[in-house]
Design a protein around this motif. Structure first.
Motif, short mmCIF file in Angstrom:
data_model
loop_
_atom_site.label_atom_id
_atom_site.label_comp_id
_atom_site.label_asym_id
_atom_site.label_seq_id
_atom_site.Cartn_x
_atom_site.Cartn_y
_atom_site.Cartn_z
N ASP A 27 0.87 -1.16 0.00
CA ASP A 27 0.00 0.00 0.00
C ASP A 27 0.92 1.22 0.00
O ASP A 27 2.06 1.14 0.46
CB ASP A 27 -0.85 -0.06 1.28
CG ASP A 27 -1.62 1.22 1.53
OD1 ASP A 27 -2.17 1.77 0.56
OD2 ASP A 27 -1.67 1.67 2.69
N ASP A 29 0.03 5.10 0.77
CA ASP A 29 -0.13 6.12 1.82
C ASP A 29 -0.08 5.53 3.21
O ASP A 29 -0.82 4.60 3.53
CB ASP A 29 -1.47 6.84 1.63
CG ASP A 29 -1.57 7.48 0.26
OD1 ASP A 29 -0.65 8.23 -0.09
OD2 ASP A 29 -2.57 7.23 -0.44
N MET A 30 0.80 6.07 4.03
CA MET A 30 0.94 5.67 5.43
C MET A 30 1.40 4.22 5.57
O MET A 30 1.25 3.60 6.60
CB MET A 30 -0.37 5.89 6.21
CG MET A 30 -0.68 7.38 6.33
SD MET A 30 -2.41 7.77 6.43
CE MET A 30 -2.36 9.54 6.23
N ASP A 335 -1.55 -0.24 5.91
CA ASP A 335 -1.95 0.30 7.21
C ASP A 335 -3.46 0.29 7.43
O ASP A 335 -3.91 0.42 8.56
CB ASP A 335 -1.47 1.75 7.37
CG ASP A 335 -2.23 2.68 6.45
OD1 ASP A 335 -2.19 2.46 5.23
OD2 ASP A 335 -2.90 3.60 6.95
N ASP A 340 -6.38 -3.26 3.92
CA ASP A 340 -5.03 -3.81 3.73
C ASP A 340 -4.73 -5.02 4.61
O ASP A 340 -3.70 -5.66 4.46
CB ASP A 340 -3.97 -2.74 4.06
CG ASP A 340 -4.08 -1.52 3.16
OD1 ASP A 340 -4.49 -1.68 2.00
OD2 ASP A 340 -3.75 -0.41 3.63
MG LIG Z 1 -2.63 3.45 3.43
#
Ligand SMILES: [Mg+2]
Length: 459
Positions: A27, A29-30, A335, A340
């Motif tokens: 993944d 983002d973050m 995250d 996810d």
């Molecule tokens: Mg993410």
């Protein structure tokens, strides 16, 4: 075999499995890209409020409260309450505006069978959003908690002032306006407030990835022939901005394939025929000719080609062909607790959850106590630790992972902790910890490994 031996064997197996996977999906983002969560939350908060104050002028007074707006909280959209749940989906803490809801009232709303009938309104809640319950699942949503608190605080004080009951229909209206403001800022890359602020200075919102991570990606791809795929829900333009800043201009060199706008969790849930891929000839598609129908992804294609949408089954087929195997091992790292972690586990992938909360000093104390309890298989007297951890906790909701029952002196899992236990094979603070984990030999050795059901960072 004792329980401890069993756990240690599982961990050795997991480490071996991780070191030998055929494919790692990330993944963005973050997850593979770390965010400055507070700056990002502040920007999102500003974006959302910009629209909301035009409908609800009293929200001008609203302030983003980081200590209150925590991940994993659940909003009851019918009653405007903010909830924290335990592993049995019982509400263990609730706020109406700034006031804490009494245990008696919580029970009468959610638990008391005489009042609510035989079924709890949370019976079908599984962490996904529904008509009634909305989860603060990632740091993109958490700032909304402050808006909801301030909105309810206002409604509550108005109802007292006017001597009338709270009009809950206003709360539904708030939820609608929040989704309008999200659409306004996040759907348009060229004019949305979020994207324009982000593009002006990405360094304020995201961090550059470490050289260690980059080297590791290169190493596993060249030495182990591991395929590395980016699978993000972000749109292509934003993906380009984020990756270019965090990895550098040559970010494509670190991935065998990039999939944008994946719409997880559906990406993992839908069947092979229902969500096809589209090939994008550029990260900034404009013309019809920039979108090309395609039957599947390609690996290691030209630097401009990326893929949009799709589903995991097509990807798995492609990889089985590539490796000429009936079964391939695929690990997904992300995250978002549902999109996810739970969703890829449902299709039997190995899962790594990125959970930044484990680095919170309060959490570390609690987790260490947890580990000790398990490794010694005795009831350790943890009172000192518990007192210290609760004493130091400076936010109202307490630990992300555990709830301490003072009466029984027991530690109970939160809802999200139990979700992680059931669905995440490995839990780490960030991707750098994951690289560290990859190289750590102690996870392959019975004598040096201290057992824990889930690997909680902590090096
Ligand atoms: Mg993410």
């Amino acid at each position: 075999m004792s329980k401890i031996e069993e756990i240690i064997n599982t961990e050795i197996k997991l480490h071996q499995q991780f070191k030998n996977v055929n494919v790692i999906g990330f993944d963005m983002d973050m997850a593979i890209v770390r965010y400055n969560n507070n700056e990002t939350a502040t920007l999102i908060y500003e974006c959302v409020l910009e629209h909301l104050v035009t409908v609800f002028p009293f929200l001008k007074e609203s302030k983003l409260d980081f200590s209150f707006s925590k991940r994993g909280l659940v909003i009851d959209l019918e009653l405007g309450l903010i909830l924290k749940l335990d592993n049995k989906k019982r509400v263990i803490k609730a706020f109406r505006g700034k006031s804490i809801v009494s245990k008696e009232e919580i029970d009468s709303i959610y638990h008391d069978e005489k009042v609510i009938g035989s079924e709890s309104p949370l019976k079908d809640y599984d962490g996904s959003n529904s008509a009634r319950f909305f989860t603060m699942i990632s740091f993109f949503e958490t700032p909304i908690t402050s808006v909801i608190r301030d909105f309810m605080e206002y409604q509550n004080s108005e109802s007292i002032r006017l001597g009338k009951p709270i009009d809950y229909s206003t709360f539904k209206q708030l939820a609608k306006e929040i989704s309008i403001s999200f659409a306004k800022h996040f759907n348009d890359f060229t004019t949305g407030h979020y994207y324009t602020s982000f593009k002006k200075d990405p360094s304020k919102y995201i961090y550059k990835v470490s050289n260690r991570l980059k080297n590791w990606l290169m190493e596993i791809r060249s030495k182990n022939n591991t395929k590395v795929i980016l699978i993000t829900n972000s749109k292509s333009e934003y993906c380009h901005s984020v990756m270019e800043y965090s990895f550098g201009e040559n970010f494509r060199d670190y991935f065998d394939c990039i999939i944008v706008d994946a719409k997880k969790p559906e990406f993992f849930k839908s069947d092979i025929n229902s969500k096809p891929f589209t090939k994008l000839m550029t990260f900034y598609p404009k013309e019809k000719s920039d979108y090309i129908e395609c039957s599947n992804i390609e690996l290691g294609v030209s630097h401009d080609t990326i893929f949009k949408g799709g589903n995991i089954h097509l990807v798995l087929n492609k990889l089985k062909d590539h490796f000429k195997k009936d079964q391939i091992s695929f690990c997904y790292v992300g995250d978002n607790l549902i999109g996810d972690v739970v969703a890829p586990k449902q299709v039997k992938l190995m899962t790594v959850a990125i959970i930044e909360e484990i680095q919170d000093p309060d959490e570390i104390i609690i987790l260490k106590r947890e580990k000790n309890t398990k490794s010694q298989e005795v009831q350790v007297n943890s009172e000192g630790l518990v007192e210290r951890s609760t004493g130091k906790t400076n936010y109202v909701w307490g630990s992300f992972f555990h709830i301490h029952d003072d009466h029984e002196n027991l530690s109970i899992d939160t809802f999200w902790s139990s979700i992680l236990r059931d669905n995440a094979d490995i839990v780490v603070y960030g991707v750098d910890t994951l690289v560290e984990y990859y190289y750590q030999d102690k996870f392959d050795n019975k004598d040096t490994l201290s057992p824990c059901a889930v690997v909680y960072g902590g090096y």
